[in-house]
Design an enzyme around this catalytic site. Structure first.
Site, PDB file in Angstrom:
ATOM      1  N   ASP A   1      33.149  23.715  33.674  1.00 17.38           N
ATOM      2  CA  ASP A   1      32.682  22.995  32.488  1.00 17.38           C
ATOM      3  C   ASP A   1      33.822  22.933  31.473  1.00 17.38           C
ATOM      4  O   ASP A   1      34.442  23.962  31.176  1.00 17.38           O
ATOM      5  CB  ASP A   1      31.475  23.785  31.904  1.00 17.38           C
ATOM      6  CG  ASP A   1      30.905  23.165  30.648  1.00 17.38           C
ATOM      7  OD1 ASP A   1      31.407  22.112  30.196  1.00 17.38           O
ATOM      8  OD2 ASP A   1      29.940  23.740  30.101  1.00 17.38           O
TER       9      ASP A   1
ATOM     10  N   HIS B   1      28.596  21.697  33.900  1.00 14.24           N
ATOM     11  CA  HIS B   1      27.950  21.489  32.610  1.00 14.24           C
ATOM     12  C   HIS B   1      26.605  20.788  32.799  1.00 14.24           C
ATOM     13  O   HIS B   1      26.456  19.923  33.646  1.00 14.24           O
ATOM     14  CB  HIS B   1      28.839  20.634  31.707  1.00 14.24           C
ATOM     15  CG  HIS B   1      28.292  20.509  30.319  1.00 14.24           C
ATOM     16  ND1 HIS B   1      28.504  21.487  29.374  1.00 14.24           N
ATOM     17  CD2 HIS B   1      27.515  19.572  29.734  1.00 14.24           C
ATOM     18  CE1 HIS B   1      27.883  21.131  28.260  1.00 14.24           C
ATOM     19  NE2 HIS B   1      27.275  19.981  28.452  1.00 14.24           N
TER      20      HIS B   1
ATOM     21  N   SER C   1      24.425  22.701  24.920  1.00 19.26           N
ATOM     22  CA  SER C   1      25.507  21.733  24.739  1.00 19.26           C
ATOM     23  C   SER C   1      25.650  21.345  23.253  1.00 19.26           C
ATOM     24  O   SER C   1      25.859  22.222  22.421  1.00 19.26           O
ATOM     25  CB  SER C   1      25.234  20.528  25.636  1.00 19.26           C
ATOM     26  OG  SER C   1      26.364  19.752  25.772  1.00 19.26           O
TER      27      SER C   1
END
Ligand SMILES: *[C@@H]1O[C@H](CO)[C@@H](O)[C@H](O)[C@H]1NC(C)=O
Length: 403
Positions: free
Chosen positions: A343, A373, A189
């Site tokens: 996501d 995600h 991320s």
């Protein structure tokens, strides 16, 4: 029906409404994910209320989860774990005990959390680093970079860069008995964003002689100029990372001033004089057909030049690694990219895969059809998801083979 049962009925309906989130059919353990998401939503609502009342910044409340999951460094029979500093920046260091005399591989790991929350000591990150060290018999350096809103870009980037540069010195690699030709930078991320940015910037650093062998980017955030990609549209309300939260993370990385956040919401970010940047994230060119389905490309509206002057950081490739020329991509090492179907950041990752391949970089792309995600961090109880465990296994297996 008595008053009490009516109240109970209404309360349960409200609760069900609150807990329910539209999770696609192909996602495993939907109910568990809904419950996990309800926890996240609750924390988000608490943050909003606290912020509206002027009690705290949104992110300070969100930090509660990071603090709750804090673990002390704990060594076991396989790995020695210590908290230390590399050139002034805190890191959690994992040194495997197996084959003490042989040269080892190394992974510089950068945790996610939108540049605002998360930490190397958080239970799932600690576990992931420990497993990486154990399975690969590798040194893992998990970077504890400073976070927003207290610190804004480029502090996060620079902290990670400082650690990478320090570690890549021959004398330090010798000290840790690391093979200089087998070093990886990895992150998930926002950590994937920092890993990609650091890998790019290291290429031009005349002081750094040792080259990375691999970059591993796990559902990374890679661009700041089109917040209306198909993945942003399709997953606007998806669990764990709805679009609103992602935009808040992005804007908070640069400033707490609301004007940048507003510009992100309306997708008016790039001043007319910088329109050439759109070609780097033109999904009409960079997404395979299957991800474009149901969408028609339109160039985002131009933003004010003042925004660019006030917060130049958000157009800086050190924040948005997709915003560089192909020439810059060419020198990058073998790359592993994970993207999740459900996501908002999916298309950032996919476009980077396309652009890297176009530039001649070797890429393994692991697209996970049934994940949302953040799935990789759901590996500790009570938040375990089988999808997360599967993804961790695939990632470590790939690393073990290729690093
Ligand atoms: C994006 O790509 C499409 C298809 O190649 C092209 O028609 C369009 O002009 C491009 N737009 C920008 C802003 O680069």
């Amino acid at each position: 029906m008595g008053k009490k049962s009516l109240c109970l009925l209404i309360a349960s309906a409200l609760l069900a409404y609150y807990i329910y989130s539209p999770i696609p059919e192909n996602v495993e353990q939907r109910w568990k994910l809904m419950l996990i998401n309800a926890c996240f939503k609750t924390l988000g609502h608490m943050s909003t209320v606290a912020e509206k009342l002027g009690l705290a910044n949104y992110m300070e409340i969100l930090m509660i989860l990071t603090n709750m999951e804090h673990t002390a460094p704990r060594s076991d029979e396989k790995v020695t774990v210590t908290d230390t500093k590399f050139n002034g920046v805190p890191v959690r260091l994992y040194v495997p005990k197996g084959q003490p005399d042989s040269l080892k591989r190394a992974v510089i790991f950068i945790h996610g959390g939108g540049w605002c929350v998360g930490g190397s000591a958080m239970e799932p990150y600690d576990l992931l680093s420990r497993q990486t060290s154990e399975r690969l018999n590798a040194i893992v350096i998990s970077v504890e970079y400073r976070l927003a809103p207290k610190y804004h870009f480029p502090v996060q980037f620079e902290d990670v860069y400082t650690v990478a540069k320090y570690f890549l010195q021959s004398s330090i690699l010798e000290q840790y008995n690391v093979d200089p030709s087998r070093i990886c930078i990895s992150g998930d991320s926002a950590g994937g964003n920092l890993a990609a940015a650091v890998a790019q910037q290291l290429l031009d650093d005349p002081d750094v002689k040792v080259k990375l062998k691999i970059q591993a980017l796990l559902y990374p955030a890679l661009q700041t100029i089109d917040m209306d990609l198909p993945s942003y549209q399709d997953n606007e309300y998806m669990p764990i990372l709805p679009k609103s939260l992602m935009l808040r993370f992005w804007s908070e990385y640069f400033t707490t001033d609301i004007s940048l956040h507003k510009a992100m919401e309306t997708n008016q970010l790039v001043p007319a004089e910088l329109s050439h940047l759109f070609k780097y994230v033109n999904w009409s060119n960079w997404l395979p057909e299957k991800f474009k389905k149901g969408h028609i490309y339109t160039t985002p509206t131009h933003g004010s030049s003042k925004l660019g002057e006030k917060y130049p950081g958000f157009l800086d490739p050190r924040a948005a690694p997709l915003l560089v020329d192909d020439i810059k991509l060419r020198g990058l090492p073998l790359t592993y990219v994970v993207t999740c179907q459900h996501d908002v950041l999916r298309d950032d990752g996919i476009m980077y895969v396309s652009r890297l391949r176009e530039a001649g970089v070797q890429v393994t792309h692991d697209h996970v059809e049934d994940a949302v995600h953040g799935a990789l961090i759901f590996i500790t109880s009570p938040f375990t998801l089988t999808t997360g465990q599967r993804m961790v296994n695939n990632y470590l297996e790939w690393l073990n083979k290729n690093l």
